[in-house]
Design a protein around this motif. Structure first.
Motif, short mmCIF file in Angstrom:
data_model
loop_
_atom_site.label_atom_id
_atom_site.label_comp_id
_atom_site.label_asym_id
_atom_site.label_seq_id
_atom_site.Cartn_x
_atom_site.Cartn_y
_atom_site.Cartn_z
N ARG A 1 0.83 -1.21 0.00
CA ARG A 1 0.00 0.00 0.00
C ARG A 1 0.86 1.26 0.00
O ARG A 1 0.48 2.27 -0.58
N THR A 2 2.02 1.21 0.64
CA THR A 2 2.90 2.38 0.68
C THR A 2 3.33 2.79 -0.71
O THR A 2 3.41 3.99 -1.03
N HIS A 3 3.60 1.82 -1.58
CA HIS A 3 4.01 2.16 -2.95
C HIS A 3 2.85 2.79 -3.73
O HIS A 3 3.06 3.73 -4.51
N PHE A 4 1.64 2.28 -3.53
CA PHE A 4 0.47 2.91 -4.14
C PHE A 4 0.30 4.34 -3.62
O PHE A 4 -0.02 5.26 -4.38
N ALA A 5 0.52 4.51 -2.33
CA ALA A 5 0.37 5.85 -1.73
C ALA A 5 1.35 6.84 -2.38
O ALA A 5 0.98 7.98 -2.69
N ARG A 6 2.58 6.41 -2.58
CA ARG A 6 3.57 7.31 -3.19
C ARG A 6 3.17 7.69 -4.62
O ARG A 6 3.34 8.84 -5.04
N PHE A 7 2.61 6.73 -5.35
CA PHE A 7 2.13 7.03 -6.71
C PHE A 7 0.99 8.04 -6.68
O PHE A 7 0.96 9.00 -7.47
N LEU A 8 0.04 7.88 -5.75
CA LEU A 8 -1.11 8.79 -5.69
C LEU A 8 -0.70 10.20 -5.26
O LEU A 8 -1.32 11.18 -5.69
N VAL A 9 0.36 10.31 -4.46
CA VAL A 9 0.87 11.64 -4.11
C VAL A 9 1.59 12.25 -5.32
O VAL A 9 1.36 13.40 -5.68
N GLU A 10 2.45 11.45 -5.96
CA GLU A 10 3.20 11.95 -7.12
C GLU A 10 2.26 12.42 -8.23
O GLU A 10 2.52 13.43 -8.89
N SER A 11 1.15 11.69 -8.42
CA SER A 11 0.24 12.03 -9.51
C SER A 11 -0.77 13.11 -9.13
O SER A 11 -1.63 13.47 -9.93
N GLY A 12 -0.68 13.62 -7.90
CA GLY A 12 -1.50 14.75 -7.50
C GLY A 12 -2.89 14.41 -7.00
O GLY A 12 -3.70 15.30 -6.76
N VAL A 13 -3.18 13.12 -6.84
CA VAL A 13 -4.50 12.72 -6.35
C VAL A 13 -4.67 13.14 -4.89
O VAL A 13 -5.74 13.56 -4.46
N CYS A 14 -3.58 13.03 -4.12
CA CYS A 14 -3.60 13.41 -2.71
C CYS A 14 -2.37 14.24 -2.38
O CYS A 14 -1.36 14.19 -3.09
N ARG A 15 -2.45 15.00 -1.28
CA ARG A 15 -1.33 15.87 -0.88
C ARG A 15 -0.18 15.08 -0.25
O ARG A 15 0.97 15.42 -0.45
N ASP A 16 -0.52 14.05 0.54
CA ASP A 16 0.52 13.30 1.24
C ASP A 16 0.02 11.89 1.49
O ASP A 16 -1.16 11.57 1.25
N THR A 17 0.92 11.02 1.97
CA THR A 17 0.54 9.62 2.15
C THR A 17 -0.54 9.42 3.22
O THR A 17 -1.42 8.57 3.02
N PRO A 18 -0.56 10.17 4.33
CA PRO A 18 -1.68 9.97 5.27
C PRO A 18 -3.04 10.21 4.62
O PRO A 18 -4.01 9.50 4.91
N GLU A 19 -3.13 11.21 3.73
CA GLU A 19 -4.40 11.47 3.05
C GLU A 19 -4.79 10.30 2.15
O GLU A 19 -5.97 9.91 2.08
N VAL A 20 -3.79 9.69 1.48
CA VAL A 20 -4.08 8.53 0.63
C VAL A 20 -4.69 7.41 1.46
O VAL A 20 -5.71 6.82 1.08
N PHE A 21 -4.07 7.11 2.60
CA PHE A 21 -4.58 6.02 3.43
C PHE A 21 -5.99 6.33 3.92
O PHE A 21 -6.87 5.45 3.91
N ARG A 22 -6.22 7.58 4.33
CA ARG A 22 -7.56 7.95 4.83
C ARG A 22 -8.63 7.78 3.75
O ARG A 22 -9.72 7.30 4.02
N LYS A 23 -8.32 8.16 2.52
CA LYS A 23 -9.34 8.21 1.46
C LYS A 23 -9.45 6.92 0.65
O LYS A 23 -10.52 6.64 0.10
N TYR A 24 -8.34 6.17 0.54
CA TYR A 24 -8.34 5.07 -0.42
C TYR A 24 -7.89 3.70 0.08
O TYR A 24 -8.33 2.69 -0.44
N LEU A 25 -6.98 3.64 1.03
CA LEU A 25 -6.28 2.37 1.26
C LEU A 25 -6.55 1.72 2.60
O LEU A 25 -5.82 0.81 3.00
N THR A 26 -7.59 2.16 3.33
CA THR A 26 -7.95 1.48 4.57
C THR A 26 -9.32 0.82 4.42
O THR A 26 -10.05 1.11 3.47
N ASP A 27 -9.64 -0.05 5.33
CA ASP A 27 -10.84 -0.88 5.27
C ASP A 27 -12.08 -0.02 4.97
O ASP A 27 -12.32 0.99 5.61
N GLY A 28 -12.82 -0.44 3.96
CA GLY A 28 -14.04 0.27 3.58
C GLY A 28 -13.83 1.33 2.52
O GLY A 28 -14.80 1.90 2.02
N LYS A 29 -12.57 1.59 2.14
CA LYS A 29 -12.27 2.60 1.12
C LYS A 29 -12.01 1.91 -0.23
O LYS A 29 -11.75 0.71 -0.29
N PRO A 30 -12.03 2.69 -1.36
CA PRO A 30 -12.02 2.08 -2.69
C PRO A 30 -10.81 1.21 -3.03
O PRO A 30 -10.93 0.27 -3.81
#
Length: 284
Positions: free
Chosen positions: A137-166
């Motif tokens: 998941r950390t590697h996905f988080a870095r991609f989502l930050v690099e591509s501008g989907v999220c500001r930082d990795t904590p935001e990625v986990f909150r919105k996309y990569l924890t239980d119940g998220k897409p």
């Protein structure tokens, strides 16, 4: 050795989901005043020989290390192994088996993200992976930050990569018993990593500590980068209650992402038995 020792026995390199090489970590640990170091990559010991050689080069005492993912009470729990024989095939084969599901899980995560309009996540995450077997998941988080989907990795986990998220896909890891056994069979000592991070009820946490101890586990991380000062006290008390030694580690991954640097933690309480006292014969 006493509890007043700048030991950092939990960090990650490019061999799993860190951003620095084992050699760069050894230099950083030494520069930050670390006196005893362990590299604990996720489910992988491929960096151990490099880490031990780098530590020797800079005059840093070293313990072999790994962080094994286990499933307990439907939650992913991490067990750190310290001081084991990294050439023993039993731990190598066990870790290889537990890594096996990561590739399929990563493809499923990418497919889920595509459904919410984020395309090419698997290929994007692969650019951040030192070892494709360990895509996480950390590697996905870095991609989502690099591509501008999220500001930082904590935001990625909150919105996309924890239980119940897409983008969340669960993975069945090793059992608690297997992880402890791999470590102890190879001459090492098992440690419950950052217990304050798990979303357990009091009963579930008690069960984790009880079963861990019953399987031969001997220590718990008390002072770690993700614990608050009040949690240092909580888990010091639990170490004493269960007769466990105490460990200390930053869980450092990256200069840009980690809020706790190598060697920057407070010392262990003098009331506790430091894990390194039980491992004095394994220190390189």
């Amino acid at each position: 050795m006493t509890s007043i020792l700048n030991a950092d026995l939990h960090c990650h390199s490019v061999v799993s989901d860190g951003t620095l090489t084992p050699e760069a970590l050894a230099l950083r640990a030494k520069a930050n005043g670390v006196e005893l170091w362990a590299l604990t990559d996720h489910d992988e010991i491929g960096g151990q020989l490099r880490a031990a050689a780098a530590a020797k080069e800079v005059g840093l005492r070293y313990l072999t290390g790994v962080e094994i993912s286990v499933t307990f009470a439907n939650e992913t729990v991490h067990i750190v192994g310290l001081g084991f024989d990294a050439t023993d095939p039993r731990i190598t084969e066990g870790l290889q088996a537990t890594r096996g599901g990561r590739g399929q899980r990563a493809q499923e995560m990418s497919a889920q993200l595509a459904k919410v309009g984020i395309h090419g996540a698997y290929e994007g995450a692969l650019r951040f992976v030192g070892n494709p077997e360990l895509i996480s998941r950390t590697h996905f988080a870095r991609f989502l930050v690099e591509s501008g989907v999220c500001r930082d990795t904590p935001e990625v986990f909150r919105k996309y990569l924890t239980d119940g998220k897409p983008g969340f896909v669960p993975h069945r890891w090793a059992s608690l018993q297997q992880a402890v056994q791999w470590i102890t069979d190879c001459g090492g000592l098992a440690v419950i990593a950052h217990p304050g991070r798990y979303r357990f009820t009091a009963n579930e946490q008690y069960a984790l500590f009880s079963e861990f101890k019953a399987h031969g586990g001997q220590a718990v991380e008390v002072v770690t980068g993700s614990h608050s000062p009040s949690e240092y006290v909580t888990y010091a008390d639990m170490a004493k209650e269960f007769g466990l030694a105490a460990s200390r580690g930053s869980d450092f991954h990256s200069p840009d992402e980690s809020h706790t640097d190598l060697g920057a933690l407070p010392y262990l309480s003098g009331e506790l038995t430091p894990v390194w006292e039980l491992l004095a014969h394994r220190i390189q």
